[in-house]
Design a protein around this motif. Structure first.
Motif, PDB file in Angstrom:
ATOM      1  N   GLU A  66       5.289  11.694   3.969  1.00  0.00           N
ATOM      2  CA  GLU A  66       5.628  13.021   2.511  1.00  0.00           C
ATOM      3  C   GLU A  66       6.810  12.216   2.135  1.00  0.00           C
ATOM      4  O   GLU A  66       7.091  12.427   0.378  1.00  0.00           O
ATOM      5  CB  GLU A  66       5.411  14.070   2.702  1.00  0.00           C
ATOM      6  CG  GLU A  66       4.291  15.059   3.258  1.00  0.00           C
ATOM      7  CD  GLU A  66       4.418  16.317   2.837  1.00  0.00           C
ATOM      8  OE1 GLU A  66       5.263  16.736   3.362  1.00  0.00           O
ATOM      9  OE2 GLU A  66       3.220  16.680   3.626  1.00  0.00           O
ATOM     10  N   ASP A  67       8.026  12.146   2.377  1.00  0.00           N
ATOM     11  CA  ASP A  67       9.268  11.104   2.367  1.00  0.00           C
ATOM     12  C   ASP A  67       9.352   9.850   1.377  1.00  0.00           C
ATOM     13  O   ASP A  67      10.316  10.057   0.713  1.00  0.00           O
ATOM     14  CB  ASP A  67      10.314  11.281   3.190  1.00  0.00           C
ATOM     15  CG  ASP A  67      10.697  11.151   4.351  1.00  0.00           C
ATOM     16  OD1 ASP A  67       9.152  10.406   4.360  1.00  0.00           O
ATOM     17  OD2 ASP A  67      11.918  10.377   4.837  1.00  0.00           O
ATOM     18  N   ARG A  68       8.463   9.216   1.947  1.00  0.00           N
ATOM     19  CA  ARG A  68       8.281   7.789   1.697  1.00  0.00           C
ATOM     20  C   ARG A  68       7.133   8.067  -0.140  1.00  0.00           C
ATOM     21  O   ARG A  68       5.726   8.095  -0.261  1.00  0.00           O
ATOM     22  CB  ARG A  68       7.597   7.010   1.731  1.00  0.00           C
ATOM     23  CG  ARG A  68       8.184   6.957   3.814  1.00  0.00           C
ATOM     24  CD  ARG A  68       7.945   5.714   4.386  1.00  0.00           C
ATOM     25  NE  ARG A  68       9.509   6.285   5.510  1.00  0.00           N
ATOM     26  CZ  ARG A  68       9.589   4.963   6.025  1.00  0.00           C
ATOM     27  NH1 ARG A  68       8.819   3.420   5.925  1.00  0.00           N
ATOM     28  NH2 ARG A  68      10.568   4.648   6.845  1.00  0.00           N
ATOM     29  N   VAL A  69       7.527   7.606  -1.004  1.00  0.00           N
ATOM     30  CA  VAL A  69       6.852   7.237  -2.955  1.00  0.00           C
ATOM     31  C   VAL A  69       6.418   5.748  -2.363  1.00  0.00           C
ATOM     32  O   VAL A  69       7.280   5.282  -2.807  1.00  0.00           O
ATOM     33  CB  VAL A  69       8.425   8.141  -3.606  1.00  0.00           C
ATOM     34  CG1 VAL A  69       7.663   7.783  -4.797  1.00  0.00           C
ATOM     35  CG2 VAL A  69       8.494   9.476  -3.230  1.00  0.00           C
ATOM     36  N   ALA A 102      -0.803  -1.344   7.676  1.00  0.00           N
ATOM     37  CA  ALA A 102       0.049  -2.608   7.549  1.00  0.00           C
ATOM     38  C   ALA A 102       1.352  -2.544   8.219  1.00  0.00           C
ATOM     39  O   ALA A 102       1.467  -3.031   8.957  1.00  0.00           O
ATOM     40  CB  ALA A 102       0.078  -3.489   6.279  1.00  0.00           C
ATOM     41  N   ARG A 103       2.266  -1.982   7.198  1.00  0.00           N
ATOM     42  CA  ARG A 103       3.414  -1.732   8.440  1.00  0.00           C
ATOM     43  C   ARG A 103       4.153  -0.502   8.401  1.00  0.00           C
ATOM     44  O   ARG A 103       3.999   0.502   7.050  1.00  0.00           O
ATOM     45  CB  ARG A 103       3.994  -3.160   8.012  1.00  0.00           C
ATOM     46  CG  ARG A 103       5.805  -2.586   8.817  1.00  0.00           C
ATOM     47  CD  ARG A 103       7.182  -4.146   7.700  1.00  0.00           C
ATOM     48  NE  ARG A 103       8.126  -4.387   8.210  1.00  0.00           N
ATOM     49  CZ  ARG A 103       8.631  -3.765   7.948  1.00  0.00           C
ATOM     50  NH1 ARG A 103       8.932  -3.107   7.007  1.00  0.00           N
ATOM     51  NH2 ARG A 103      10.511  -3.908   8.433  1.00  0.00           N
ATOM     52  N   ASP A 104       4.862   0.156   9.090  1.00  0.00           N
ATOM     53  CA  ASP A 104       5.690   1.419   8.847  1.00  0.00           C
ATOM     54  C   ASP A 104       6.794   0.592   9.100  1.00  0.00           C
ATOM     55  O   ASP A 104       7.433   0.880  10.548  1.00  0.00           O
ATOM     56  CB  ASP A 104       5.199   2.417   9.381  1.00  0.00           C
ATOM     57  CG  ASP A 104       3.665   2.990   9.383  1.00  0.00           C
ATOM     58  OD1 ASP A 104       3.960   3.694   7.927  1.00  0.00           O
ATOM     59  OD2 ASP A 104       2.713   2.854   9.671  1.00  0.00           O
ATOM     60  N   GLY A 105       8.121   0.467   7.962  1.00  0.00           N
ATOM     61  CA  GLY A 105       9.365   0.440   8.405  1.00  0.00           C
ATOM     62  C   GLY A 105      10.360   1.637   8.341  1.00  0.00           C
ATOM     63  O   GLY A 105      10.225   2.239   7.990  1.00  0.00           O
ATOM     64  N   GLY A 106      11.703   0.671   8.566  1.00  0.00           N
ATOM     65  CA  GLY A 106      12.309   1.375   8.395  1.00  0.00           C
ATOM     66  C   GLY A 106      12.318   2.346   7.320  1.00  0.00           C
ATOM     67  O   GLY A 106      12.893   3.302   6.669  1.00  0.00           O
ATOM     68  N   GLN A 149       8.765   3.653  -0.454  1.00  0.00           N
ATOM     69  CA  GLN A 149       9.707   3.671   0.259  1.00  0.00           C
ATOM     70  C   GLN A 149      10.317   5.455   0.376  1.00  0.00           C
ATOM     71  O   GLN A 149       9.607   6.083  -0.935  1.00  0.00           O
ATOM     72  CB  GLN A 149      10.953   3.056  -0.887  1.00  0.00           C
ATOM     73  CG  GLN A 149      11.886   2.627  -0.848  1.00  0.00           C
ATOM     74  CD  GLN A 149      12.625   1.910  -2.104  1.00  0.00           C
ATOM     75  OE1 GLN A 149      12.542   1.359  -3.043  1.00  0.00           O
ATOM     76  NE2 GLN A 149      14.384   1.465  -2.097  1.00  0.00           N
ATOM     77  N   ARG A 150      11.069   4.699   0.883  1.00  0.00           N
ATOM     78  CA  ARG A 150      12.762   6.376   0.836  1.00  0.00           C
ATOM     79  C   ARG A 150      13.235   5.975  -0.488  1.00  0.00           C
ATOM     80  O   ARG A 150      13.799   4.859  -0.090  1.00  0.00           O
ATOM     81  CB  ARG A 150      13.090   6.905   2.378  1.00  0.00           C
ATOM     82  CG  ARG A 150      12.422   6.688   3.656  1.00  0.00           C
ATOM     83  CD  ARG A 150      13.346   7.260   4.857  1.00  0.00           C
ATOM     84  NE  ARG A 150      12.624   7.692   5.474  1.00  0.00           N
ATOM     85  CZ  ARG A 150      12.909   7.222   6.775  1.00  0.00           C
ATOM     86  NH1 ARG A 150      14.274   6.342   6.955  1.00  0.00           N
ATOM     87  NH2 ARG A 150      12.029   7.998   8.032  1.00  0.00           N
ATOM     88  N   PRO A 151      13.327   7.652  -0.686  1.00  0.00           N
ATOM     89  CA  PRO A 151      14.337   7.200  -2.184  1.00  0.00           C
ATOM     90  C   PRO A 151      15.366   6.846  -1.400  1.00  0.00           C
ATOM     91  O   PRO A 151      15.924   6.815  -0.817  1.00  0.00           O
ATOM     92  CB  PRO A 151      14.596   8.870  -2.488  1.00  0.00           C
ATOM     93  CG  PRO A 151      12.956   9.033  -1.887  1.00  0.00           C
ATOM     94  CD  PRO A 151      12.319   8.803  -0.916  1.00  0.00           C
ATOM     95  N   GLU A 152      15.749   6.577  -2.627  1.00  0.00           N
ATOM     96  CA  GLU A 152      17.491   5.477  -2.329  1.00  0.00           C
ATOM     97  C   GLU A 152      18.332   5.569  -3.924  1.00  0.00           C
ATOM     98  O   GLU A 152      17.862   5.292  -5.375  1.00  0.00           O
ATOM     99  CB  GLU A 152      18.153   4.448  -1.996  1.00  0.00           C
ATOM    100  CG  GLU A 152      16.868   4.088  -0.833  1.00  0.00           C
ATOM    101  CD  GLU A 152      16.807   2.837  -0.247  1.00  0.00           C
ATOM    102  OE1 GLU A 152      17.575   1.854  -0.452  1.00  0.00           O
ATOM    103  OE2 GLU A 152      16.023   2.026   0.072  1.00  0.00           O
ATOM    104  N   GLU A 153      19.673   5.717  -3.628  1.00  0.00           N
ATOM    105  CA  GLU A 153      19.992   4.776  -4.600  1.00  0.00           C
ATOM    106  C   GLU A 153      20.194   3.708  -4.844  1.00  0.00           C
ATOM    107  O   GLU A 153      20.668   2.496  -4.149  1.00  0.00           O
ATOM    108  CB  GLU A 153      21.971   5.733  -5.216  1.00  0.00           C
ATOM    109  CG  GLU A 153      21.194   7.313  -4.460  1.00  0.00           C
ATOM    110  CD  GLU A 153      20.718   8.122  -5.809  1.00  0.00           C
ATOM    111  OE1 GLU A 153      21.699   7.481  -7.464  1.00  0.00           O
ATOM    112  OE2 GLU A 153      20.416   8.925  -6.393  1.00  0.00           O
TER     113      GLU A 153
END
Length: 279
Positions: A50-53, A78-82, A106-110
């Motif tokens: 859920e934390d990946r958008v 296909a892939r679950d990365g960091g 992707q996990r949200p980033e600044e």
């Protein structure tokens, strides 16, 4: 109806990584491509933390979809990365693929920030809806209402009479939102934006030559579609959708789309290539 649109986004789970979706216009002549794109995002989202958008989708339309048949979505992890998660989704009818799509989450980033400015256009309150225009013109198709249905409120900045189109630069703008409120689910709003992203894109290629999708002598179909999500948004609040023609050549048209919030945030970019040739 908006309830029907939200209902088709709620896919039925058949097995692990396998889902089934219903169709928005079951009596239409073919499935609206935006529906399959959006349901593919919904299917992939069900297999992702859920934390990946979702931040991008790249898809190819392989066959016309049959409105009378449900669509089955098979997801490949296909892939679950960091930081990133990749999924491949195949949409099937009668065991044959009608769309293949790759998505990245992707996990949200600044990070660094830059975006184009919001175009200066007429606000939506001063424009007629596409449904209103279709009813007044007697052109409403009750079996295939995409921009004219009761689920989306679509208002073109420069409305076009597709029965008698006049040649104009391949630049279109329209305001869009759902006709009612939608629950506070960020993933659902991005799926609804995906649904909207397939509207009026190829029209920019047509209007450059004063041609219409209503012409029987033209063959028009989406070939591939890519969308990049830059920021969260709400599909139940006004979004400005711009479509700008990049190139017409080889029996194909290539158009770039952008979505902005009313406050001027550039939330998504679209590229679509379509078939546009004389039969």
């Amino acid at each position: 109806m908006l309830e029907q649109l939200l209902d088709i986004m709620a896919l039925e789970t058949l097995a692990e990584d396998r889902f089934r979706g219903r169709n928005m216009h079951p009596r239409g002549f073919r499935i609206y491509g935006g529906q399959v794109l959006a349901q593919a995002v919904c299917a992939a989202q069900k297999t992702v933390d859920e934390d990946r958008v979702v931040h991008s989708q790249h898809a190819y339309f392989l066959r016309p979809g049959d409105c009378a048949e449900p669509v089955v979505y098979e997801v490949e992890r296909a892939r679950d990365g960091g930081s990133f998660t990749s999924r491949r989704v195949v949409a099937l009818q009668k065991g044959r693929p009608i769309l293949v799509s790759s998505m990245s989450f992707q996990r949200p980033e600044e990070g660094y920030e830059y975006q184009p400015d919001l175009p200066a256009v007429t606000p939506p309150e001063e424009l007629p809806t596409e449904r209103q225009r279709a009813i007044e013109d007697g052109t409403l198709d009750e079996d295939f209402m995409i921009t004219t249905g009761e689920d989306l409120d679509v208002r073109m900045v420069h409305p076009i009479d597709w029965r008698n189109p006049q040649q104009a630069d391949g630049e279109l703008c329209n305001w869009m939102k759902t006709t009612g409120p939608v629950a506070d689910d960020p993933a659902l709003h991005l799926s609804l934006l995906t649904y909207m992203s397939d509207t009026m894109v190829l029209d920019a290629g047509l209007i450059q030559h004063g041609r219409s999708w209503m012409e029987g002598g033209l063959q028009i179909a989406s070939l591939d579609h890519a969308i990049w999500f830059h920021a969260p948004c709400r599909a139940d609040e006004w979004l400005l959708h711009t479509a700008d023609l990049e190139r017409n050549s080889g029996g194909r048209t290539l158009v770039r789309g952008r979505f902005f919030t009313r406050e001027g945030v550039h939330v998504a970019t679209v590229m679509q290539q379509g078939l546009m040739r004389t039969r």
